[in-house]
Design a protein around this motif. Structure first.
Motif, PDB file in Angstrom:
ATOM      1  N   ARG A   1       0.855  -1.193   0.000  1.00  0.00           N
ATOM      2  CA  ARG A   1       0.000   0.000   0.000  1.00  0.00           C
ATOM      3  C   ARG A   1       0.886   1.237   0.000  1.00  0.00           C
ATOM      4  O   ARG A   1       1.761   1.390   0.854  1.00  0.00           O
ATOM      5  CB  ARG A   1      -0.886  -0.015   1.249  1.00  0.00           C
ATOM      6  CG  ARG A   1      -1.739   1.205   1.442  1.00  0.00           C
ATOM      7  CD  ARG A   1      -2.997   1.129   0.583  1.00  0.00           C
ATOM      8  NE  ARG A   1      -3.907   2.198   0.959  1.00  0.00           N
ATOM      9  CZ  ARG A   1      -3.999   3.344   0.291  1.00  0.00           C
ATOM     10  NH1 ARG A   1      -3.259   3.559  -0.762  1.00  0.00           N
ATOM     11  NH2 ARG A   1      -4.844   4.273   0.685  1.00  0.00           N
TER      12      ARG A   1
ATOM     13  N   ARG B   1       0.786   5.338   0.204  1.00  0.00           N
ATOM     14  CA  ARG B   1      -0.060   6.486   0.544  1.00  0.00           C
ATOM     15  C   ARG B   1       0.677   7.771   0.198  1.00  0.00           C
ATOM     16  O   ARG B   1       1.900   7.851   0.351  1.00  0.00           O
ATOM     17  CB  ARG B   1      -0.408   6.470   2.026  1.00  0.00           C
ATOM     18  CG  ARG B   1      -1.335   5.339   2.404  1.00  0.00           C
ATOM     19  CD  ARG B   1      -1.639   5.343   3.903  1.00  0.00           C
ATOM     20  NE  ARG B   1      -2.474   4.226   4.268  1.00  0.00           N
ATOM     21  CZ  ARG B   1      -2.037   3.003   4.529  1.00  0.00           C
ATOM     22  NH1 ARG B   1      -0.740   2.747   4.471  1.00  0.00           N
ATOM     23  NH2 ARG B   1      -2.866   2.039   4.853  1.00  0.00           N
TER      24      ARG B   1
ATOM     25  N   THR C   1       3.923   9.456   1.481  1.00  0.00           N
ATOM     26  CA  THR C   1       3.920   9.694   2.926  1.00  0.00           C
ATOM     27  C   THR C   1       4.184   8.421   3.705  1.00  0.00           C
ATOM     28  O   THR C   1       4.806   8.455   4.757  1.00  0.00           O
ATOM     29  CB  THR C   1       2.585  10.301   3.379  1.00  0.00           C
ATOM     30  OG1 THR C   1       1.515   9.431   2.990  1.00  0.00           O
ATOM     31  CG2 THR C   1       2.377  11.676   2.775  1.00  0.00           C
ATOM     32  N   SER C   2       3.712   7.267   3.201  1.00  0.00           N
ATOM     33  CA  SER C   2       3.972   6.006   3.897  1.00  0.00           C
ATOM     34  C   SER C   2       3.763   4.825   2.959  1.00  0.00           C
ATOM     35  O   SER C   2       3.059   4.920   1.963  1.00  0.00           O
ATOM     36  CB  SER C   2       3.062   5.864   5.122  1.00  0.00           C
ATOM     37  OG  SER C   2       1.730   5.693   4.716  1.00  0.00           O
TER      38      SER C   2
ATOM     39  N   SER D   1       3.187   0.408   3.287  1.00  0.00           N
ATOM     40  CA  SER D   1       2.992  -0.731   4.176  1.00  0.00           C
ATOM     41  C   SER D   1       2.912  -1.998   3.335  1.00  0.00           C
ATOM     42  O   SER D   1       2.279  -2.028   2.283  1.00  0.00           O
ATOM     43  CB  SER D   1       1.736  -0.558   5.026  1.00  0.00           C
ATOM     44  OG  SER D   1       0.597  -0.435   4.216  1.00  0.00           O
TER      45      SER D   1
ATOM     46  N   GLU E   1       0.348  -4.848   5.968  1.00  0.00           N
ATOM     47  CA  GLU E   1       0.053  -4.115   7.204  1.00  0.00           C
ATOM     48  C   GLU E   1       1.289  -3.822   8.057  1.00  0.00           C
ATOM     49  O   GLU E   1       1.170  -3.423   9.203  1.00  0.00           O
ATOM     50  CB  GLU E   1      -0.991  -4.863   8.048  1.00  0.00           C
ATOM     51  CG  GLU E   1      -2.285  -5.177   7.324  1.00  0.00           C
ATOM     52  CD  GLU E   1      -3.007  -3.934   6.808  1.00  0.00           C
ATOM     53  OE1 GLU E   1      -2.983  -2.904   7.482  1.00  0.00           O
ATOM     54  OE2 GLU E   1      -3.582  -4.017   5.716  1.00  0.00           O
TER      55      GLU E   1
ATOM     56  N   ASN F   1       4.246  -1.319   8.605  1.00  0.00           N
ATOM     57  CA  ASN F   1       4.599   0.039   8.191  1.00  0.00           C
ATOM     58  C   ASN F   1       6.088   0.104   7.869  1.00  0.00           C
ATOM     59  O   ASN F   1       6.930  -0.298   8.667  1.00  0.00           O
ATOM     60  CB  ASN F   1       4.238   1.040   9.295  1.00  0.00           C
ATOM     61  CG  ASN F   1       4.387   2.468   8.825  1.00  0.00           C
ATOM     62  OD1 ASN F   1       4.556   2.730   7.650  1.00  0.00           O
ATOM     63  ND2 ASN F   1       4.314   3.388   9.756  1.00  0.00           N
ATOM     64  N   LEU F   2       6.415   0.640   6.686  1.00  0.00           N
ATOM     65  CA  LEU F   2       7.802   0.743   6.249  1.00  0.00           C
ATOM     66  C   LEU F   2       8.273   2.184   6.111  1.00  0.00           C
ATOM     67  O   LEU F   2       9.396   2.419   5.669  1.00  0.00           O
ATOM     68  CB  LEU F   2       7.972   0.045   4.895  1.00  0.00           C
ATOM     69  CG  LEU F   2       7.600  -1.429   4.850  1.00  0.00           C
ATOM     70  CD1 LEU F   2       7.625  -1.933   3.427  1.00  0.00           C
ATOM     71  CD2 LEU F   2       8.522  -2.238   5.726  1.00  0.00           C
ATOM     72  N   GLY F   3       7.443   3.142   6.442  1.00  0.00           N
ATOM     73  CA  GLY F   3       7.808   4.544   6.245  1.00  0.00           C
ATOM     74  C   GLY F   3       7.861   4.852   4.761  1.00  0.00           C
ATOM     75  O   GLY F   3       6.954   4.531   4.014  1.00  0.00           O
ATOM     76  N   THR F   4       8.956   5.470   4.335  1.00  0.00           N
ATOM     77  CA  THR F   4       9.139   5.752   2.904  1.00  0.00           C
ATOM     78  C   THR F   4      10.461   5.183   2.394  1.00  0.00           C
ATOM     79  O   THR F   4      10.981   5.629   1.379  1.00  0.00           O
ATOM     80  CB  THR F   4       9.117   7.275   2.651  1.00  0.00           C
ATOM     81  OG1 THR F   4      10.149   7.887   3.415  1.00  0.00           O
ATOM     82  CG2 THR F   4       7.780   7.879   3.010  1.00  0.00           C
TER      83      THR F   4
END
Length: 159
Positions: free
Chosen positions: A67, A69, A77-78, A80, A83, A85-88
């Protein structure tokens, strides 16, 4: 009068031999200098259908969902992955793909894992290409290409 008639009856013809020689010379030149290059960026990518139908039912051992975003300007911005979260950071993304998929070639008859990339509507194209590059493979220390995921599909962009 006789001289005038002979001059009037003379026909002017074009010599086509030299023109044909030049055409064949150009043809040989272009055939000899033509270089066939390998296609770049040949990914097995499936785009979503335009209709409201259900999603395709591909059964894989490892359903991966990425995903992306973005903000209103299209900046990432982010990210994943399933689910997580990997940041950027795209190197984090590649490391997670390697830990999930491994760097082994898929077994014969197996197409390997598939990833679905789900993006916001206005995410910039450069971030999508970086994501595809991170999940599709990399070059190792010996400059050999290590393939990770070859089957990539896209979800419908979110508004």
């Amino acid at each position: 009068m006789k001289i005038r008639r002979e001059v009037e009856q003379e026909k002017h013809e074009l010599n086509m031999t030299s023109m044909i020689d030049i055409v064949f010379l150009l043809l040989v030149f272009f055939v000899m200098t033509f270089k066939i290059v390998e296609m770049e960026g040949d990914f097995s990518i499936r785009m979503p259908l335009a209709g409201n139908g259900g999603q395709t039912s591909d059964v894989t051992d490892l359903p991966l969902k990425l995903r992306l975003r973005s903000d209103n300007d299209g900046n990432l911005t982010s990210m994943s992955l399933n689910e997580i979260n990997l940041g950027t950071d795209f190197t984090k993304l590649r490391a997670n793909i390697i830990s999930l998929v491994g760097s082994d070639e898929p077994a014969e008859g197996d197409d390997g894992p598939e990833i679905e990339i789900d993006t916001d509507y206005n995410v910039r194209y450069a971030y999508i290409i970086q994501a595809i590059t991170a999940v599709s493979g990399y070059k190792d220390d010996t400059n050999q290409v290590v393939k990770l995921i070859e089957r990539i599909k896209f979800a419908k962009p979110r508004r």
